[in-house]
Design a protein around this motif. Structure first.
Motif, mmCIF file in Angstrom:
data_model
loop_
_atom_site.group_PDB
_atom_site.id
_atom_site.type_symbol
_atom_site.label_atom_id
_atom_site.label_comp_id
_atom_site.label_asym_id
_atom_site.label_seq_id
_atom_site.Cartn_x
_atom_site.Cartn_y
_atom_site.Cartn_z
ATOM 1 N N LEU A 188 -1.550 8.291 1.855
ATOM 2 C CA LEU A 188 -1.056 7.240 0.976
ATOM 3 C C LEU A 188 0.231 6.639 1.538
ATOM 4 O O LEU A 188 0.362 5.414 1.628
ATOM 5 N N GLN A 189 1.155 7.482 1.979
ATOM 6 C CA GLN A 189 2.408 6.971 2.531
ATOM 7 C C GLN A 189 2.175 6.184 3.824
ATOM 8 O O GLN A 189 2.740 5.114 4.016
ATOM 9 N N ILE A 190 1.324 6.708 4.693
ATOM 10 C CA ILE A 190 1.033 6.003 5.943
ATOM 11 C C ILE A 190 0.473 4.612 5.660
ATOM 12 O O ILE A 190 0.908 3.615 6.235
ATOM 13 N N HIS A 191 -0.486 4.532 4.740
ATOM 14 C CA HIS A 191 -1.143 3.245 4.498
ATOM 15 C C HIS A 191 -0.295 2.304 3.643
ATOM 16 O O HIS A 191 -0.449 1.081 3.748
ATOM 17 N N LEU A 192 0.625 2.838 2.855
ATOM 18 C CA LEU A 192 1.617 1.965 2.219
ATOM 19 C C LEU A 192 2.503 1.337 3.284
ATOM 20 O O LEU A 192 2.796 0.138 3.230
ATOM 21 N N ASN A 193 2.920 2.128 4.255
ATOM 22 C CA ASN A 193 3.749 1.610 5.347
ATOM 23 C C ASN A 193 3.008 0.520 6.120
ATOM 24 O O ASN A 193 3.574 -0.537 6.423
ATOM 25 N N VAL A 194 1.734 0.762 6.436
ATOM 26 C CA VAL A 194 0.935 -0.226 7.174
ATOM 27 C C VAL A 194 0.768 -1.492 6.328
ATOM 28 O O VAL A 194 0.930 -2.611 6.823
ATOM 29 N N ALA A 195 0.445 -1.319 5.053
ATOM 30 C CA ALA A 195 0.238 -2.467 4.167
ATOM 31 C C ALA A 195 1.500 -3.318 4.070
ATOM 32 O O ALA A 195 1.422 -4.555 4.082
ATOM 33 N N ARG A 196 2.644 -2.676 3.999
ATOM 34 C CA ARG A 196 3.904 -3.429 3.949
ATOM 35 C C ARG A 196 4.124 -4.206 5.248
ATOM 36 O O ARG A 196 4.563 -5.364 5.217
ATOM 37 N N ARG A 197 3.821 -3.572 6.384
ATOM 38 C CA ARG A 197 3.968 -4.275 7.674
ATOM 39 C C ARG A 197 3.033 -5.476 7.753
ATOM 40 O O ARG A 197 3.362 -6.480 8.386
ATOM 41 N N LEU A 198 1.880 -5.384 7.119
ATOM 42 C CA LEU A 198 0.933 -6.502 7.100
ATOM 43 C C LEU A 198 1.355 -7.602 6.125
ATOM 44 O O LEU A 198 0.763 -8.676 6.116
ATOM 45 N N GLY A 199 2.333 -7.311 5.287
ATOM 46 C CA GLY A 199 2.819 -8.307 4.336
ATOM 47 C C GLY A 199 2.058 -8.354 3.032
ATOM 48 O O GLY A 199 2.123 -9.372 2.328
ATOM 49 N N LEU A 200 1.356 -7.290 2.669
ATOM 50 C CA LEU A 200 0.680 -7.273 1.370
ATOM 51 C C LEU A 200 1.708 -7.389 0.259
ATOM 52 O O LEU A 200 2.789 -6.790 0.337
ATOM 53 N N ALA A 201 1.383 -8.125 -0.761
ATOM 54 C CA ALA A 201 2.294 -8.331 -1.888
ATOM 55 C C ALA A 201 2.618 -7.000 -2.557
ATOM 56 O O ALA A 201 1.726 -6.185 -2.799
ATOM 57 N N GLN A 202 3.890 -6.794 -2.852
ATOM 58 C CA GLN A 202 4.328 -5.558 -3.496
ATOM 59 C C GLN A 202 3.590 -5.333 -4.814
ATOM 60 O O GLN A 202 3.256 -4.197 -5.166
ATOM 61 N N GLU A 203 3.306 -6.403 -5.544
ATOM 62 C CA GLU A 203 2.592 -6.287 -6.812
ATOM 63 C C GLU A 203 1.218 -5.644 -6.612
ATOM 64 O O GLU A 203 0.781 -4.836 -7.429
ATOM 65 N N LYS A 204 0.549 -5.994 -5.528
ATOM 66 C CA LYS A 204 -0.760 -5.404 -5.258
ATOM 67 C C LYS A 204 -0.624 -3.928 -4.898
ATOM 68 O O LYS A 204 -1.422 -3.103 -5.334
ATOM 69 N N LEU A 205 0.397 -3.598 -4.129
ATOM 70 C CA LEU A 205 0.624 -2.198 -3.776
ATOM 71 C C LEU A 205 0.940 -1.385 -5.033
ATOM 72 O O LEU A 205 0.480 -0.251 -5.174
ATOM 73 N N ASP A 206 1.712 -1.975 -5.937
ATOM 74 C CA ASP A 206 2.078 -1.291 -7.170
ATOM 75 C C ASP A 206 0.879 -1.078 -8.093
ATOM 76 O O ASP A 206 0.833 -0.087 -8.822
ATOM 77 N N LEU A 207 -0.072 -1.998 -8.066
ATOM 78 C CA LEU A 207 -1.152 -1.995 -9.054
ATOM 79 C C LEU A 207 -2.530 -1.633 -8.507
ATOM 80 O O LEU A 207 -3.515 -1.701 -9.245
ATOM 81 N N VAL A 208 -2.616 -1.220 -7.249
ATOM 82 C CA VAL A 208 -3.930 -0.926 -6.681
ATOM 83 C C VAL A 208 -4.646 0.183 -7.454
ATOM 84 O O VAL A 208 -5.875 0.168 -7.573
ATOM 85 N N ALA A 209 -3.917 1.123 -8.027
ATOM 86 C CA ALA A 209 -4.544 2.210 -8.793
ATOM 87 C C ALA A 209 -5.236 1.678 -10.047
ATOM 88 O O ALA A 209 -6.196 2.281 -10.534
ATOM 89 N N THR A 210 -4.765 0.546 -10.560
ATOM 90 C CA THR A 210 -5.345 -0.043 -11.771
ATOM 91 C C THR A 210 -5.874 -1.444 -11.486
ATOM 92 O O THR A 210 -5.783 -2.342 -12.323
ATOM 93 N N TRP A 211 -6.445 -1.611 -10.316
ATOM 94 C CA TRP A 211 -6.879 -2.933 -9.867
ATOM 95 C C TRP A 211 -7.848 -3.584 -10.841
ATOM 96 O O TRP A 211 -7.844 -4.806 -10.986
ATOM 97 N N HIS A 212 -8.679 -2.794 -11.534
ATOM 98 C CA HIS A 212 -9.655 -3.363 -12.486
ATOM 99 C C HIS A 212 -8.955 -4.206 -13.561
ATOM 100 O O HIS A 212 -9.475 -5.238 -13.965
ATOM 101 N N GLU A 213 -7.814 -3.714 -14.014
ATOM 102 C CA GLU A 213 -7.108 -4.350 -15.119
ATOM 103 C C GLU A 213 -5.996 -5.292 -14.676
ATOM 104 O O GLU A 213 -5.486 -6.061 -15.481
ATOM 105 N N ALA A 214 -5.587 -5.199 -13.424
ATOM 106 C CA ALA A 214 -4.385 -5.904 -12.965
ATOM 107 C C ALA A 214 -4.514 -7.421 -12.986
ATOM 108 O O ALA A 214 -3.533 -8.120 -13.223
ATOM 109 N N GLY A 215 -5.687 -7.938 -12.688
ATOM 110 C CA GLY A 215 -5.877 -9.386 -12.702
ATOM 111 C C GLY A 215 -5.239 -10.127 -11.539
ATOM 112 O O GLY A 215 -5.120 -11.353 -11.591
ATOM 113 N N ILE A 216 -4.820 -9.421 -10.491
ATOM 114 C CA ILE A 216 -4.158 -10.092 -9.363
ATOM 115 C C ILE A 216 -4.928 -9.948 -8.054
ATOM 116 O O ILE A 216 -4.504 -10.473 -7.035
ATOM 117 N N PHE A 217 -6.041 -9.248 -8.092
ATOM 118 C CA PHE A 217 -6.835 -9.041 -6.882
ATOM 119 C C PHE A 217 -7.955 -10.068 -6.829
ATOM 120 O O PHE A 217 -8.578 -10.380 -7.843
#
Length: 159
Positions: free
Chosen positions: A56-85
């Motif tokens: 999880l930590q490794i892929h958070l680091n990679v995702a941040r380097r790729l520029g994924l929105a912090q909101e998506k990183l914060d809400l990926v566990a609840t992606w069904h309900e998040a409404g941002i994906f």
């Protein structure tokens, strides 16, 4: 608080062939052309399901380097309900969850049809390889409790 059972460095030295095979499997996904952001979202979700702090930590680091929105990183566990994906991201996340939660069931035709609505056959193959790969890494990381990269830095600073 859990403790490291086997250090990642020990795994590398003890099972270099296994590590090389897993890295090669990951490289095949990278070379497939599949959107790296989608792959990282899938790896994050699978690592959450499998309780692998190291991955999880490794892929958070990679995702941040790729520029994924912090909101998506914060809400990926609840992606069904998040409404941002996006629909495509949601299809990848649903597929990743389906392939990860296989205990006592098969992969439904509906799940395959849903992912195919958003990905070509080649992309589904690449995504499936990525999910299989992170599941393998998660099983090793969770079994041996590899220390997340950030934890290593904190431990080194405290020493």
């Amino acid at each position: 608080m859990s403790h490291v059972r086997v250090a990642y460095e020990t795994f590398q030295k003890t099972a270099p062939g296994a590590q090389a095979a897993l890295l090669a499997m990951g490289k095949s996904t990278e070379e497939s052309g599949l959107d790296k952001s989608i792959v990282e979202l899938a790896k994050l979700r699978v690592s959450q399901i499998n309780n692998c702090a190291f991955c999880l930590q490794i892929h958070l680091n990679v995702a941040r380097r790729l520029g994924l929105a912090q909101e998506k990183l914060d809400l990926v566990a609840t992606w069904h309900e998040a409404g941002i994906f996006s629909d495509r991201e949601g299809a990848a996340l649903a597929w990743a969850e389906t392939l990860t939660r296989l205990a006592d069931r098969s992969v439904p035709d509906e799940a395959y049809a849903a992912v195919r609505d958003h990905f070509s056959e080649d992309e589904v193959i690449a995504l499936s390889v990525a999910v299989a790969n992170i599941n393998a890494w998660n099983r090793l990381g969770a079994a041996f409790r590899f220390a997340p990269p950030i934890a290593k830095k904190v431990a080194a600073a405290a020493a």
